[in-house]
Design a protein around this motif. Structure first.
Motif, mmCIF file in Angstrom:
data_model
loop_
_atom_site.group_PDB
_atom_site.id
_atom_site.type_symbol
_atom_site.label_atom_id
_atom_site.label_comp_id
_atom_site.label_asym_id
_atom_site.label_seq_id
_atom_site.Cartn_x
_atom_site.Cartn_y
_atom_site.Cartn_z
ATOM 1 N N VAL A 1 1.760 10.847 -7.755
ATOM 2 C CA VAL A 1 2.482 11.602 -8.795
ATOM 3 C C VAL A 1 2.289 11.058 -10.206
ATOM 4 O O VAL A 1 2.606 11.743 -11.170
ATOM 5 C CB VAL A 1 4.003 11.672 -8.489
ATOM 6 C CG1 VAL A 1 4.252 12.411 -7.188
ATOM 7 C CG2 VAL A 1 4.636 10.297 -8.464
ATOM 8 N N ALA A 2 1.780 9.853 -10.343
ATOM 9 C CA ALA A 2 1.656 9.228 -11.668
ATOM 10 C C ALA A 2 0.395 9.693 -12.389
ATOM 11 O O ALA A 2 -0.579 10.118 -11.766
ATOM 12 C CB ALA A 2 1.643 7.711 -11.532
ATOM 13 N N ILE A 3 0.422 9.570 -13.690
ATOM 14 C CA ILE A 3 -0.732 9.923 -14.519
ATOM 15 C C ILE A 3 -1.837 8.892 -14.340
ATOM 16 O O ILE A 3 -3.010 9.215 -14.284
ATOM 17 C CB ILE A 3 -0.320 10.004 -16.002
ATOM 18 C CG1 ILE A 3 0.648 11.156 -16.197
ATOM 19 C CG2 ILE A 3 -1.524 10.148 -16.906
ATOM 20 C CD1 ILE A 3 1.298 11.193 -17.553
ATOM 21 N N GLN A 4 -1.440 7.633 -14.253
ATOM 22 C CA GLN A 4 -2.401 6.538 -14.147
ATOM 23 C C GLN A 4 -2.175 5.793 -12.835
ATOM 24 O O GLN A 4 -1.034 5.490 -12.474
ATOM 25 C CB GLN A 4 -2.207 5.582 -15.317
ATOM 26 C CG GLN A 4 -3.159 4.429 -15.323
ATOM 27 C CD GLN A 4 -2.945 3.532 -16.542
ATOM 28 O OE1 GLN A 4 -2.116 3.818 -17.390
ATOM 29 N NE2 GLN A 4 -3.687 2.449 -16.604
ATOM 30 N N ASN A 5 -3.259 5.493 -12.107
ATOM 31 C CA ASN A 5 -3.133 4.745 -10.861
ATOM 32 C C ASN A 5 -2.653 3.328 -11.146
ATOM 33 O O ASN A 5 -3.036 2.726 -12.142
ATOM 34 C CB ASN A 5 -4.461 4.697 -10.116
ATOM 35 C CG ASN A 5 -4.753 6.002 -9.410
ATOM 36 O OD1 ASN A 5 -3.907 6.877 -9.302
ATOM 37 N ND2 ASN A 5 -5.970 6.135 -8.932
ATOM 38 N N THR A 6 -1.834 2.833 -10.250
ATOM 39 C CA THR A 6 -1.249 1.503 -10.391
ATOM 40 C C THR A 6 -1.368 0.749 -9.083
ATOM 41 O O THR A 6 -1.233 1.328 -8.006
ATOM 42 C CB THR A 6 0.241 1.625 -10.790
ATOM 43 O OG1 THR A 6 0.311 2.259 -12.064
ATOM 44 C CG2 THR A 6 0.926 0.286 -10.869
ATOM 45 N N ARG A 7 -1.606 -0.552 -9.190
ATOM 46 C CA ARG A 7 -1.568 -1.449 -8.034
ATOM 47 C C ARG A 7 -0.201 -2.115 -8.011
ATOM 48 O O ARG A 7 0.419 -2.319 -9.052
ATOM 49 C CB ARG A 7 -2.637 -2.538 -8.171
ATOM 50 C CG ARG A 7 -4.035 -2.031 -8.023
ATOM 51 C CD ARG A 7 -5.066 -3.148 -8.172
ATOM 52 N NE ARG A 7 -4.767 -4.264 -7.293
ATOM 53 C CZ ARG A 7 -4.721 -5.546 -7.688
ATOM 54 N NH1 ARG A 7 -4.950 -5.870 -8.934
ATOM 55 N NH2 ARG A 7 -4.439 -6.498 -6.832
ATOM 56 N N PHE A 8 0.240 -2.486 -6.850
ATOM 57 C CA PHE A 8 1.485 -3.233 -6.703
ATOM 58 C C PHE A 8 1.144 -4.604 -6.144
ATOM 59 O O PHE A 8 0.239 -4.739 -5.319
ATOM 60 C CB PHE A 8 2.460 -2.487 -5.780
ATOM 61 C CG PHE A 8 3.054 -1.286 -6.439
ATOM 62 C CD1 PHE A 8 4.317 -1.353 -7.015
ATOM 63 C CD2 PHE A 8 2.369 -0.096 -6.520
ATOM 64 C CE1 PHE A 8 4.870 -0.254 -7.656
ATOM 65 C CE2 PHE A 8 2.905 1.011 -7.154
ATOM 66 C CZ PHE A 8 4.161 0.935 -7.724
ATOM 67 N N GLY B 1 0.636 -4.729 -14.354
ATOM 68 C CA GLY B 1 0.347 -4.194 -15.670
ATOM 69 C C GLY B 1 1.363 -3.205 -16.213
ATOM 70 O O GLY B 1 1.109 -2.560 -17.207
ATOM 71 N N ASN B 2 2.501 -3.057 -15.592
ATOM 72 C CA ASN B 2 3.488 -2.080 -16.060
ATOM 73 C C ASN B 2 4.768 -2.743 -16.557
ATOM 74 O O ASN B 2 5.872 -2.299 -16.260
ATOM 75 C CB ASN B 2 3.840 -1.084 -14.954
ATOM 76 C CG ASN B 2 2.805 0.005 -14.827
ATOM 77 O OD1 ASN B 2 1.957 0.157 -15.692
ATOM 78 N ND2 ASN B 2 2.858 0.755 -13.755
ATOM 79 N N PRO C 1 0.813 -1.224 0.000
ATOM 80 C CA PRO C 1 0.000 0.000 0.000
ATOM 81 C C PRO C 1 0.851 1.281 0.000
ATOM 82 O O PRO C 1 0.442 2.291 -0.580
ATOM 83 C CB PRO C 1 -0.842 -0.115 1.273
ATOM 84 C CG PRO C 1 -0.119 -1.078 2.142
ATOM 85 C CD PRO C 1 0.631 -2.001 1.234
ATOM 86 N N ALA C 2 2.016 1.251 0.624
ATOM 87 C CA ALA C 2 2.864 2.456 0.671
ATOM 88 C C ALA C 2 3.371 2.829 -0.716
ATOM 89 O O ALA C 2 3.392 4.010 -1.089
ATOM 90 C CB ALA C 2 4.029 2.248 1.633
ATOM 91 N N LEU C 3 3.784 1.828 -1.488
ATOM 92 C CA LEU C 3 4.240 2.104 -2.856
ATOM 93 C C LEU C 3 3.094 2.619 -3.717
ATOM 94 O O LEU C 3 3.259 3.574 -4.486
ATOM 95 C CB LEU C 3 4.850 0.851 -3.481
ATOM 96 C CG LEU C 3 6.183 0.393 -2.899
ATOM 97 C CD1 LEU C 3 6.557 -0.986 -3.432
ATOM 98 C CD2 LEU C 3 7.282 1.407 -3.184
ATOM 99 N N ALA C 4 1.919 2.011 -3.594
ATOM 100 C CA ALA C 4 0.761 2.455 -4.376
ATOM 101 C C ALA C 4 0.398 3.895 -4.028
ATOM 102 O O ALA C 4 0.138 4.713 -4.919
ATOM 103 C CB ALA C 4 -0.430 1.526 -4.136
#
Length: 125
Positions: A55-62, A79-80, A46-49
């Protein structure tokens, strides 16, 4: 002109590294944590997400990939994968009474995203 073409060729080849090739190089940065590997992973996802998505354009899950239960994990952005490797990989290994956290960068990223990854890790040390 030849020098420019050569530099472009080298740049394009460096973008075609596999994840194994990226991971065979030294990490961008390594951190020591007093948390066990399991506790560090539980905190890091959760901390990385949170730091990335700020700051990212698109939300990402880790997500965590188990290499050796309770001993070693890789945390990657879901997905990255680009050009055969993850944009970032956070490796967590048991080390004594804590863990060692290593940040691998798959390719050049915006400095703000690299900072976000470091901030997410720092929140879990």
């Amino acid at each position: 002109m030849r020098k420019i073409l050569f530099l472009l060729a080298v740049a394009s080849l460096s973008g075609c590294q596999t994840d194994a090739q990226v991971r065979s190089k030294p990490p961008l940065q390594t951190f020591a944590s007093s948390k066990s590997a399991d506790a560090a992973v539980t905190c890091l996802i959760p901390a990385l997400a949170q730091s990335w998505n700020a700051v990212a354009i698109q939300n990402t899950r880790f997500v965590a990939q188990t290499i050796s239960p309770t001993n070693e994990y890789d945390i990657v952005p879901s997905g990255n994968m680009i050009n055969g490797h993850w944009t970032f990989t956070v490796n967590v290994k048991s080390s004594g009474s804590g863990s060692k956290i290593s940040l691998f960068q798959g390719q050049m990223m915006l400095p703000s995203l690299t900072t976000a990854m470091r901030d997410g890790i720092a929140a879990c040390l």
